[in-house]
Design a protein around this motif. Structure first.
Motif, PDB file in Angstrom:
ATOM      1  N   ILE A  40      24.481   0.531 -37.418  1.00  0.00           N
ATOM      2  CA  ILE A  40      24.977   0.157 -36.094  1.00  0.00           C
ATOM      3  C   ILE A  40      25.727   1.334 -35.480  1.00  0.00           C
ATOM      4  CG2 ILE A  40      26.519  -1.421 -34.841  1.00  0.00           C
ATOM      5  CD1 ILE A  40      26.038  -3.473 -37.059  1.00  0.00           C
ATOM      6  N   GLU A  41      25.591   1.482 -34.178  1.00  0.00           N
ATOM      7  CA  GLU A  41      26.370   2.479 -33.439  1.00  0.00           C
ATOM      8  C   GLU A  41      26.822   1.873 -32.121  1.00  0.00           C
ATOM      9  OE1 GLU A  41      23.622   5.674 -33.224  1.00  0.00           O
ATOM     10  OE2 GLU A  41      22.420   4.791 -31.619  1.00  0.00           O
ATOM     11  N   LYS A  42      27.889   2.447 -31.561  1.00  0.00           N
ATOM     12  CA  LYS A  42      28.375   1.994 -30.259  1.00  0.00           C
ATOM     13  C   LYS A  42      27.955   2.997 -29.205  1.00  0.00           C
ATOM     14  CE  LYS A  42      32.065  -1.327 -30.262  1.00  0.00           C
ATOM     15  NZ  LYS A  42      33.342  -1.675 -29.607  1.00  0.00           N
ATOM     16  N   ALA A  54      23.540  -5.389 -31.653  1.00  0.00           N
ATOM     17  CA  ALA A  54      23.819  -5.550 -33.083  1.00  0.00           C
ATOM     18  C   ALA A  54      24.841  -6.644 -33.372  1.00  0.00           C
ATOM     19  CB  ALA A  54      24.315  -4.225 -33.663  1.00  0.00           C
ATOM     20  N   LYS A 169      23.234 -11.412 -30.534  1.00  0.00           N
ATOM     21  CA  LYS A 169      22.713 -10.397 -31.446  1.00  0.00           C
ATOM     22  C   LYS A 169      21.194 -10.490 -31.518  1.00  0.00           C
ATOM     23  CE  LYS A 169      22.838  -9.124 -36.351  1.00  0.00           C
ATOM     24  NZ  LYS A 169      23.431  -9.437 -37.680  1.00  0.00           N
ATOM     25  N   GLU A 188      31.277  -0.474 -23.597  1.00  0.00           N
ATOM     26  CA  GLU A 188      30.434  -0.060 -24.713  1.00  0.00           C
ATOM     27  C   GLU A 188      29.850  -1.284 -25.401  1.00  0.00           C
ATOM     28  OE1 GLU A 188      32.280   4.114 -26.352  1.00  0.00           O
ATOM     29  OE2 GLU A 188      33.128   2.243 -27.129  1.00  0.00           O
ATOM     30  N   PRO A 190      27.728  -2.595 -29.126  1.00  0.00           N
ATOM     31  CA  PRO A 190      27.229  -2.251 -30.460  1.00  0.00           C
ATOM     32  C   PRO A 190      25.717  -2.479 -30.511  1.00  0.00           C
ATOM     33  CG  PRO A 190      28.213  -4.440 -30.494  1.00  0.00           C
ATOM     34  CD  PRO A 190      28.386  -3.913 -29.091  1.00  0.00           C
ATOM     35  N   GLN A 192      21.805  -1.540 -32.650  1.00  0.00           N
ATOM     36  CA  GLN A 192      21.163  -1.057 -33.866  1.00  0.00           C
ATOM     37  C   GLN A 192      20.737   0.401 -33.691  1.00  0.00           C
ATOM     38  OE1 GLN A 192      21.730  -4.417 -35.908  1.00  0.00           O
ATOM     39  NE2 GLN A 192      20.427  -2.832 -36.800  1.00  0.00           N
ATOM     40  N   ARG A 193      20.850   1.151 -34.771  1.00  0.00           N
ATOM     41  CA  ARG A 193      20.318   2.512 -34.736  1.00  0.00           C
ATOM     42  C   ARG A 193      18.841   2.457 -34.379  1.00  0.00           C
ATOM     43  NH1 ARG A 193      17.255   4.943 -38.268  1.00  0.00           N
ATOM     44  NH2 ARG A 193      17.866   3.881 -40.199  1.00  0.00           N
TER      45      ARG A 193
END
Length: 428
Positions: A40-42, A54, A169, A188, A190, A192-193
């Motif tokens: 996960i990334e923001k 995510a 999600k 922002e 969250p 998924q990559r």
């Protein structure tokens, strides 16, 4: 997480036959075998378009924050309305969007209000200004029956309620979702990559664009259609070019793809009679099944997991014919990749259209024929086949705007009979 063995998945299926596998069963096996990539990334909401959410986004506020007007007009007390009787009200102020009227409204009174303006205390109804008569700075008249109590009022929290999930999600974020995030003051999200997908074509006869075309050779189109389809899904791509039918080169390509990607897609080398090196290398490096699927085009396919350098990747070995690559991708690979991304994709929608001509079809396999969808003189959907349906005729996919889906148990289709159609718009 312990990786599931492909043999464990298929052992639960009493009707599993790798040499005669229905499309629906192949889809079920693929979905049971793969797992989402947990990373996960923001990102800022401007960068979140087409990314997979995510985590649930919980609304921190009510939207709208207050009862407000849906119209330019006059806010009044619904209790003042009398059936079949005109009503004249005294105007005691104005409520602007972003600047509320500070005061209470009594019987026989109203407030001029703009769209989005906060409803004044005591008011529950708005009459649009175009429905009024004899308006002045001091009073306005409402003809009988132009409004009912509660009309033209947006309720607090009507769109979103504080504390409830605004977005769930697994949703792929679209333009409206970015606006929704902004409306909540969320900067922002969250996500998924991005899924990393490596792909290459196999075959000594293939040449890349820009290379001279020797006798007996053809230009590789599959990498370009795969590039387009994977880009539309929002994957990070590793284009590994064309790999010849040579064991060392194939092993190097498979290992590099596996060590740098979450999924590997190849085209060519999985059909009966093809050079065995590709299939041998797939089997040597992992847990891979080779299927003959009851579909046309796209019968041969390899699926499983390969391993190298302590890493593993899901493998999709697609046939070499250009149309078969696209069909197997859309009906067997696309949803699997979305699942790996953590998305919750809805089934691709099918429309019903009348076939303009008879279509020959054998029961016992699923056929995907390229079609052109249009409307007849009465506005009803109709479809015609593009012509020759050979799996090497890529022009048929370029000319088509839909796929005619002829299901596993279906037989011949008579002219004028209804068929299921999957439009390309939004897919291709």
């Amino acid at each position: 997480m312990t990786e599931t063995a492909l043999s464990d998945v298929v052992s639960c299926l009493s009707d599993y036959d790798p040499n005669a596998l229905p499309v629906a069963l192949a889809q079920q096996i693929i979905r049971s075998f793969i797992q989402p990539v947990n990373a996960i990334e923001k990102v800022t909401i401007r960068a979140a378009l087409d990314r997979v959410l995510a985590a649930d986004i919980v609304s921190p506020i009510n939207v709208p924050a207050h009862d407000n007007s849906a119209m330019d007009g006059y806010a009044l007390r619904g209790g003042d309305l009398v059936a079949d009787t005109a009503l004249t009200l005294r105007i005691i102020g104005t409520a602007y969007a972003g600047r509320a009227f500070d005061g209470a409204v009594g019987n026989g009174e109203c407030v001029r209000i703009m769209t989005g303006g906060v409803m004044p205390d005591g008011c529950d109804t708005v009459v649009p200004q175009e429905f009024t008569q004899d308006a002045s700075d001091a009073s306005v008249t409402l003809p009988a029956g132009v409004v009912r109590a509660g009309d033209n009022r947006r309720l607090k929290g009507e769109d979103l309620t504080a504390g409830r999930a605004a977005l769930q999600k697994g949703k792929i974020l679209r333009p409206a979702d970015l606006g929704l995030l902004a409306s909540l003051g969320i900067a922002e999200a969250p996500v998924q990559r991005r899924l990393r997908v490596a792909f290459f074509s196999t075959g000594d006869e293939l040449r890349s664009v820009g290379e001279p075309l020797d006798a007996g050779c053809v230009y590789d189109s599959n990498r370009y259609t795969l590039y387009g389809m994977l880009t539309r899904l929002g994957c990070d791509l590793i284009d590994m070019g064309v790999v010849g039918d040579e064991p060392a080169a194939l092993e190097t390509a498979f290992r590099s793809a596996c060590e740098n990607a979450d999924a590997v897609i190849t085209s060519g080398g999985v059909s009966v009679g093809a050079a065995d090196y590709t299939k041998q290398m797939m089997a040597q490096l992992g847990d891979v099944a080779f299927w003959t699927i009851g579909m046309r085009p796209g019968r041969p396919m390899a699926f499983g997991r390969i391993n190298s350098g302590g890493r593993s990747a899901i493998l999709f070995g697609l046939p070499g014919n250009p149309v078969a690559v696209m069909v197997t991708f859309y009906f067997l690979v696309r949803d699997a990749l979305l699942h790996m991304m953590g998305a919750s994709p809805a089934p691709l929608p099918l429309l019903r259209a009348s076939s303009q001509a008879a279509i020959r079809k054998k029961p016992g396999r699923t056929e995907y024929q390229r079609g052109i969808l249009s409307t007849d003189a009465s506005g009803q959907p109709q479809v015609r086949i593009t012509g020759s349906q050979g799996s090497g005729i890529l022009r048929s996919m370029s000319e088509a705007n839909c796929m005619v889906v002829l299901h596993h148990g279906q037989g011949n289709v008579a002219a004028g009979a209804p068929v299921d159609v999957m439009p390309f718009e939004g897919l291709l």
